[in-house]
Scaffold this motif. Structure first.
Motif, PDB file in Angstrom:
ATOM      1  N   THR A 186       0.851  -1.194   0.000  1.00 56.36           N
ATOM      2  CA  THR A 186       0.000   0.000   0.000  1.00 56.36           C
ATOM      3  C   THR A 186       0.888   1.245   0.000  1.00 56.36           C
ATOM      4  O   THR A 186       2.112   1.161   0.125  1.00 56.36           O
ATOM      5  CB  THR A 186      -0.915   0.024   1.236  1.00 56.36           C
ATOM      6  N   SER A 187       0.262   2.409  -0.107  1.00 60.69           N
ATOM      7  CA  SER A 187       1.028   3.662  -0.110  1.00 60.69           C
ATOM      8  C   SER A 187       1.732   3.900   1.223  1.00 60.69           C
ATOM      9  O   SER A 187       2.695   4.669   1.286  1.00 60.69           O
ATOM     10  CB  SER A 187       0.088   4.837  -0.414  1.00 60.69           C
ATOM     11  N   ALA A 188       1.261   3.230   2.302  1.00 58.35           N
ATOM     12  CA  ALA A 188       1.892   3.380   3.621  1.00 58.35           C
ATOM     13  C   ALA A 188       2.983   2.337   3.841  1.00 58.35           C
ATOM     14  O   ALA A 188       3.559   2.261   4.945  1.00 58.35           O
ATOM     15  CB  ALA A 188       0.846   3.286   4.723  1.00 58.35           C
ATOM     16  N   GLY A 189       3.264   1.513   2.814  1.00 59.90           N
ATOM     17  CA  GLY A 189       4.350   0.531   2.923  1.00 59.90           C
ATOM     18  C   GLY A 189       3.942  -0.793   3.533  1.00 59.90           C
ATOM     19  O   GLY A 189       4.813  -1.573   3.934  1.00 59.90           O
ATOM     20  N   ILE A 190       2.667  -1.095   3.586  1.00 58.12           N
ATOM     21  CA  ILE A 190       2.197  -2.361   4.146  1.00 58.12           C
ATOM     22  C   ILE A 190       1.957  -3.351   3.013  1.00 58.12           C
ATOM     23  O   ILE A 190       1.232  -3.058   2.059  1.00 58.12           O
ATOM     24  CB  ILE A 190       0.904  -2.173   4.964  1.00 58.12           C
ATOM     25  N   GLY A 191       2.567  -4.528   3.121  1.00 54.37           N
ATOM     26  CA  GLY A 191       2.382  -5.584   2.140  1.00 54.37           C
ATOM     27  C   GLY A 191       2.219  -6.915   2.833  1.00 54.37           C
ATOM     28  O   GLY A 191       2.164  -6.994   4.076  1.00 54.37           O
ATOM     29  N   ALA A 192       2.077  -7.951   2.026  1.00 55.10           N
ATOM     30  CA  ALA A 192       1.959  -9.287   2.606  1.00 55.10           C
ATOM     31  C   ALA A 192       3.203  -9.588   3.449  1.00 55.10           C
ATOM     32  O   ALA A 192       4.335  -9.296   3.047  1.00 55.10           O
ATOM     33  CB  ALA A 192       1.789 -10.325   1.511  1.00 55.10           C
ATOM     34  N   GLY A 193       2.969 -10.148   4.645  1.00 53.23           N
ATOM     35  CA  GLY A 193       4.060 -10.448   5.583  1.00 53.23           C
ATOM     36  C   GLY A 193       4.190  -9.433   6.686  1.00 53.23           C
ATOM     37  O   GLY A 193       4.892  -9.673   7.677  1.00 53.23           O
ATOM     38  N   ALA A 194       3.559  -8.281   6.564  1.00 52.83           N
ATOM     39  CA  ALA A 194       3.621  -7.282   7.630  1.00 52.83           C
ATOM     40  C   ALA A 194       2.865  -7.785   8.845  1.00 52.83           C
ATOM     41  O   ALA A 194       1.889  -8.538   8.744  1.00 52.83           O
ATOM     42  CB  ALA A 194       3.033  -5.962   7.153  1.00 52.83           C
ATOM     43  N   THR A 195       3.298  -7.372  10.036  1.00 50.06           N
ATOM     44  CA  THR A 195       2.631  -7.791  11.262  1.00 50.06           C
ATOM     45  C   THR A 195       1.376  -6.964  11.489  1.00 50.06           C
ATOM     46  O   THR A 195       1.227  -5.854  10.936  1.00 50.06           O
ATOM     47  CB  THR A 195       3.557  -7.638  12.465  1.00 50.06           C
ATOM     48  N   LEU A 196       0.511  -7.501  12.329  1.00 43.16           N
ATOM     49  CA  LEU A 196      -0.709  -6.763  12.655  1.00 43.16           C
ATOM     50  C   LEU A 196      -0.369  -5.461  13.357  1.00 43.16           C
ATOM     51  O   LEU A 196      -1.034  -4.441  13.143  1.00 43.16           O
ATOM     52  CB  LEU A 196      -1.614  -7.628  13.529  1.00 43.16           C
ATOM     53  N   ALA A 197       0.661  -5.471  14.187  1.00 44.99           N
ATOM     54  CA  ALA A 197       1.070  -4.251  14.882  1.00 44.99           C
ATOM     55  C   ALA A 197       1.501  -3.182  13.881  1.00 44.99           C
ATOM     56  O   ALA A 197       1.201  -1.989  14.056  1.00 44.99           O
ATOM     57  CB  ALA A 197       2.196  -4.573  15.869  1.00 44.99           C
ATOM     58  N   GLN A 198       2.212  -3.591  12.830  1.00 37.66           N
ATOM     59  CA  GLN A 198       2.623  -2.627  11.808  1.00 37.66           C
ATOM     60  C   GLN A 198       1.419  -2.041  11.065  1.00 37.66           C
ATOM     61  O   GLN A 198       1.389  -0.843  10.742  1.00 37.66           O
ATOM     62  CB  GLN A 198       3.577  -3.309  10.820  1.00 37.66           C
ATOM     63  N   VAL A 199       0.447  -2.926  10.820  1.00 37.79           N
ATOM     64  CA  VAL A 199      -0.762  -2.445  10.130  1.00 37.79           C
ATOM     65  C   VAL A 199      -1.497  -1.428  11.006  1.00 37.79           C
ATOM     66  O   VAL A 199      -1.918  -0.358  10.524  1.00 37.79           O
ATOM     67  CB  VAL A 199      -1.688  -3.618   9.787  1.00 37.79           C
ATOM     68  N   LYS A 200      -1.642  -1.727  12.282  1.00 39.64           N
ATOM     69  CA  LYS A 200      -2.346  -0.808  13.178  1.00 39.64           C
ATOM     70  C   LYS A 200      -1.588   0.506  13.321  1.00 39.64           C
ATOM     71  O   LYS A 200      -2.199   1.574  13.445  1.00 39.64           O
ATOM     72  CB  LYS A 200      -2.529  -1.463  14.542  1.00 39.64           C
ATOM     73  N   VAL A 227      -8.839  -3.887   3.156  1.00 47.60           N
ATOM     74  CA  VAL A 227      -9.083  -5.097   3.953  1.00 47.60           C
ATOM     75  C   VAL A 227      -7.757  -5.879   4.014  1.00 47.60           C
ATOM     76  O   VAL A 227      -7.252  -6.323   2.978  1.00 47.60           O
ATOM     77  CB  VAL A 227     -10.196  -5.967   3.340  1.00 47.60           C
ATOM     78  N   PHE A 228      -7.208  -5.980   5.208  1.00 41.75           N
ATOM     79  CA  PHE A 228      -5.979  -6.739   5.419  1.00 41.75           C
ATOM     80  C   PHE A 228      -6.363  -8.088   6.042  1.00 41.75           C
ATOM     81  O   PHE A 228      -6.848  -8.127   7.186  1.00 41.75           O
ATOM     82  CB  PHE A 228      -5.020  -5.982   6.356  1.00 41.75           C
ATOM     83  N   VAL A 229      -6.190  -9.154   5.281  1.00 44.74           N
ATOM     84  CA  VAL A 229      -6.494 -10.492   5.800  1.00 44.74           C
ATOM     85  C   VAL A 229      -5.273 -10.954   6.617  1.00 44.74           C
ATOM     86  O   VAL A 229      -4.143 -11.013   6.089  1.00 44.74           O
ATOM     87  CB  VAL A 229      -6.794 -11.482   4.664  1.00 44.74           C
ATOM     88  N   VAL A 230      -5.551 -11.232   7.892  1.00 44.18           N
ATOM     89  CA  VAL A 230      -4.462 -11.535   8.834  1.00 44.18           C
ATOM     90  C   VAL A 230      -4.568 -12.994   9.292  1.00 44.18           C
ATOM     91  O   VAL A 230      -5.650 -13.457   9.677  1.00 44.18           O
ATOM     92  CB  VAL A 230      -4.504 -10.594  10.048  1.00 44.18           C
ATOM     93  N   GLU A 231      -3.465 -13.691   9.255  1.00 46.57           N
ATOM     94  CA  GLU A 231      -3.365 -15.058   9.806  1.00 46.57           C
ATOM     95  C   GLU A 231      -2.087 -15.120  10.638  1.00 46.57           C
ATOM     96  O   GLU A 231      -1.015 -14.735  10.171  1.00 46.57           O
ATOM     97  CB  GLU A 231      -3.321 -16.102   8.690  1.00 46.57           C
ATOM     98  N   ALA A 232      -2.245 -15.640  11.871  1.00 50.58           N
ATOM     99  CA  ALA A 232      -1.098 -15.760  12.802  1.00 50.58           C
ATOM    100  C   ALA A 232      -0.389 -14.422  12.957  1.00 50.58           C
ATOM    101  O   ALA A 232       0.847 -14.326  12.929  1.00 50.58           O
ATOM    102  CB  ALA A 232      -0.127 -16.825  12.330  1.00 50.58           C
ATOM    103  N   GLU A 233      -1.201 -13.382  13.096  1.00 50.54           N
ATOM    104  CA  GLU A 233      -0.716 -12.027  13.352  1.00 50.54           C
ATOM    105  C   GLU A 233       0.065 -11.413  12.182  1.00 50.54           C
ATOM    106  O   GLU A 233       0.763 -10.420  12.355  1.00 50.54           O
ATOM    107  CB  GLU A 233       0.174 -12.002  14.609  1.00 50.54           C
ATOM    108  N   ARG A 234      -0.075 -12.004  10.979  1.00 51.76           N
ATOM    109  CA  ARG A 234       0.610 -11.432   9.828  1.00 51.76           C
ATOM    110  C   ARG A 234      -0.360 -11.299   8.648  1.00 51.76           C
ATOM    111  O   ARG A 234      -1.299 -12.084   8.496  1.00 51.76           O
ATOM    112  CB  ARG A 234       1.799 -12.292   9.424  1.00 51.76           C
ATOM    113  N   VAL A 235      -0.077 -10.324   7.808  1.00 47.01           N
ATOM    114  CA  VAL A 235      -0.915 -10.039   6.646  1.00 47.01           C
ATOM    115  C   VAL A 235      -0.613 -11.064   5.561  1.00 47.01           C
ATOM    116  O   VAL A 235       0.551 -11.267   5.188  1.00 47.01           O
ATOM    117  CB  VAL A 235      -0.672  -8.613   6.116  1.00 47.01           C
TER     118      VAL A 235
END
Length: 254
Positions: A186-200, A227-235
């Motif tokens: 995303t424009s904020a630098g969030i991609g697959a593998g990012a943690t939920l904490a990073q997304v928040k 919509v960030f689909v999260v599994e085991a605290e990761r995107v």
């Protein structure tokens, strides 16, 4: 005898008397009358000519004059031949009977046209693929490949054919869902593998749902969300989509 006495004697000499002809007095009076009538006729003729030249009407010589009433404040008018013009003119008849032509008037009509536009679609998406674009516009980008779908037209990324239901098009609504290809952010630098904490941290206004996805409703009138689909605290998946449940049977709309 001096000069005065000589003149006196001559004036009283009976031989110098000239007898008056009978009827001489009447002849002199008649001649005087004829001269007076000729003078009156000449003066009347000159007056008539002067009045006619000035535009006044004379009913009868020696009779009464018929003079029109003219308002000195009105301008004089000269008759002219009729002309044809596209410009509208107006005539007015003020007191006095003279017709005055007013300056031409130009009529300008202003037509106001109200254009009603449909709801604005957001200019957001992945590259040239935007939410709200039609199926024809989507195919024209050359970035997607159609695949069998359900209630909505489904496409995969041509460069990443393993991404199921990457782009979905709903009838009458256009593109309603865009799934980012593998490795994109995303424009904020969030991609697959990012943690939920990073997304928040990047999207603090989001909300974690019971299904385990983190949804972020984007501000403004765009009408879309992340919509960030999260599994085991990761995107594991990132989608851009409409908030409504379009194409729900072709993947969970969370």
């Amino acid at each position: 005898m001096n000069l005065e006495e000589e003149l006196g004697r001559l004036l009283h000499d009976d031989r110098l008397d000239v007898p008056a002809r009978p009827g001489a007095t009447e002849a002199v009076v008649a001649g005087a009358r004829r001269v007076r009538r000729r003078r009156t006729a000449v003066v009347g003729g000159v007056t008539a000519v002067a009045l006619v030249a000035s535009g006044w009407g004379v009913s009868a010589l020696g009779g009464s004059l018929s003079l029109p009433t003219v308002d000195p404040a009105l301008p004089s008018t000269t008759p002219t031949a009729p002309t044809t013009s596209a410009t509208t003119t107006t005539t007015a008849t003020p007191a006095g009977g003279a017709t005055v032509t007013l300056p031409p008037r130009t009529v300008v009509e202003t037509v106001v046209v109200t254009v009603t536009q449909g709801p604005a679609r957001p200019s957001v998406g992945y590259g040239p693929v935007k939410l709200g674009m039609s199926e024809q516009e989507l195919v024209a980008t050359g970035l997607v490949t159609p695949v069998p779908g359900g209630e909505c037209a489904a496409f995969t990324w041509t460069s990443d054919p393993g991404t199921v239901n990457a782009v979905l098009v709903a009838r009458g609504r256009g593109v309603v869902r865009i799934k980012l290809p593998t490795g994109r952010q995303t424009s904020a630098g969030i991609g697959a593998g990012a943690t939920l904490a990073q997304v928040k941290a990047a999207y603090p206004a989001g909300e974690l749902t019971q299904s385990g996805s983190y949804q972020v409703l984007m501000p403004g009138d765009a009408g879309w969300m992340y919509v960030f689909v999260v599994e085991a605290e990761r995107v594991v998946e990132i989608r851009m989509q409409r908030p409504t449940a379009d194409c729900a049977q072709q993947g969970e709309q969370r």
